[in-house]
Design a protein around this motif. Structure first.
Motif, PDB file in Angstrom:
ATOM      1  N   TYR A  50       1.747   0.918   3.168  1.00 21.49           N
ATOM      2  CA  TYR A  50       2.845  -0.019   3.455  1.00 21.49           C
ATOM      3  C   TYR A  50       3.384   0.160   4.875  1.00 21.49           C
ATOM      4  N   LYS A  67       1.007  -5.567   3.680  1.00 17.24           N
ATOM      5  CA  LYS A  67       1.289  -5.220   2.273  1.00 17.24           C
ATOM      6  C   LYS A  67       2.800  -5.041   2.051  1.00 17.24           C
ATOM      7  N   GLU A  70       4.602  -8.127   1.084  1.00 16.73           N
ATOM      8  CA  GLU A  70       4.502  -8.484  -0.349  1.00 16.73           C
ATOM      9  C   GLU A  70       5.587  -7.760  -1.141  1.00 16.73           C
ATOM     10  N   TYR A  71       5.767  -6.467  -0.815  1.00 17.16           N
ATOM     11  CA  TYR A  71       6.794  -5.671  -1.518  1.00 17.16           C
ATOM     12  C   TYR A  71       8.179  -6.246  -1.243  1.00 17.16           C
ATOM     13  N   ILE A  72       8.417  -6.576   0.031  1.00 20.07           N
ATOM     14  CA  ILE A  72       9.745  -7.105   0.411  1.00 20.07           C
ATOM     15  C   ILE A  72      10.012  -8.423  -0.324  1.00 20.07           C
ATOM     16  N   LEU A  74       8.642  -9.471  -3.204  1.00 17.48           N
ATOM     17  CA  LEU A  74       8.837  -9.234  -4.639  1.00 17.48           C
ATOM     18  C   LEU A  74      10.239  -8.648  -4.893  1.00 17.48           C
ATOM     19  N   PHE A  75      10.629  -7.712  -4.070  1.00 12.40           N
ATOM     20  CA  PHE A  75      11.939  -7.064  -4.209  1.00 12.40           C
ATOM     21  C   PHE A  75      13.056  -8.113  -4.106  1.00 12.40           C
ATOM     22  N   SER A  76      12.983  -8.953  -3.075  1.00 11.77           N
ATOM     23  CA  SER A  76      14.023  -9.979  -2.881  1.00 11.77           C
ATOM     24  C   SER A  76      14.040 -10.952  -4.054  1.00 11.77           C
TER      25      SER A  76
END
Lengths: 91, 214
Positions: A50, A67, A70-72, A74-76
């Motif tokens: 990441y 990557k 993508e995490y940011i 999904l988190f939001s």
């Protein structure tokens, strides 16, 4: 500061801060971490791909990878849906 | 969607703020009136008590007055701590609001509010209890006032002390009712945030899976 953040919130803070390359000191100061836990979080994120590490002479910077985006996202999405679905407090 | 979330934030901030300010006002009133009741019981004012005051209402008023005063002190200190924390989030929101807020700004505010709630959780639970106990003290004092009114009317007392006691009963019952209401609002506030925390705990599984996949 004593804020009780979850590890996911700390990962999110680090990744959003590292959208442009940041130094270790900059990250731990901004995300309010001590150097030991800061190191652990960064090692995890680098290990999972990441964060990318760039070394220029003695200077090491950390930058979020694709990557991380993508995490940011999904988190939001998850946080916003919680706020959307559960009506807020009103007097 | 951002506009809706922005509106939700604004509404929540206003409600938090109003609740905390209301709480602070009633905490101060509770402390002041509690102290006044204690002083009036210890140093009776001429003309306000009939001769031969029954011992039980006197002791009860003294105990309830002391309890209201002490609770008022604790109440104020806890409210001040809560208010300080709410102010931090509110100023962060105002700062971000100066420009067009992005999705990231909203998420950042949500994280801020969530951590704030985790931090305040115990204090809010304490506040529910303090407000309720404070409220019950004043309802008790109001009930004692009503007993006094009835006994004064029955004994054919003069009109002035009866009117003063009616006024005291109205004040005590109003503060008691408001405190119980504030306690209910704090319970509702905690319920909303506990539901959000629970929902996030479920969502964290998805984040965990993503992180573990790497």
């Amino acid at each position: 500061m004593g804020e009780r953040r979850s590890q996911y919130e700390i990962y999110w803070e680090i990744l959003t801060f590292c959208k442009t390359g940041r130094s270790f000191t900059g990250i731990i100061n901004r995300c309010d971490l001590n150097s030991k836990t800061g190191q652990e979080y960064l090692e995890f994120l680098v290990g999972k791909g990441y964060l990318a590490v760039t070394k220029e002479g003695e200077k090491t910077t950390y930058a979020a990878t694709e990557k991380a985006a993508e995490y940011i996202t999904l988190f939001s999405r998850l946080y916003q849906s919680v706020f959307d679905e559960i009506p807020g407090f009103k007097l | 969607m951002n506009k809706d979330i922005g509106k939700t934030f604004e509404d929540e901030f206003l409600s938090f703020f109003a609740l905390y300010l209301m709480n602070l006002v009633f905490a101060a009133l509770s402390m002041a009136i509690g102290m006044m009741i204690v002083i009036l019981q210890v140093i009776p004012q001429p003309g306000t008590s009939p001769a031969g005051v029954p011992v039980i209402p006197f002791l009860l008023s003294l105990i309830l007055g002391c309890a209201a005063f002490v609770l008022g002190l604790i109440w104020i200190s806890v409210t001040a701590k809560l208010l300080k924390s709410v102010k931090v989030v509110r100023s962060a929101y105002k700062q971000k609001k100066k420009r067009e807020m992005t999705s990231e700004d909203f998420t950042s505010m949500m994280v801020h509010m969530m951590t704030q709630y985790r931090e305040q959780k115990k204090m809010i639970r304490a506040m529910v209890l303090i407000c309720m106990l404070g409220g019950l003290c004043y309802v008790g004092l109001g009930a004692l006032n009503i007993v006094q009114i009835i006994s004064r009317i029955a004994s054919g007392d003069a009109m002035q002390p009866v009117l003063i006691t009616i006024f005291a009963a109205a004040i005590n019952l109003t503060i008691g009712g408001a405190s119980l209401l504030i306690s209910t609002y704090f319970r509702r506030y905690a319920k909303v945030w506990d539901a959000r925390l629970d929902a996030l705990t479920i969502s964290e599984g998805e984040l965990d899976r993503m992180l573990e996949r790497g």
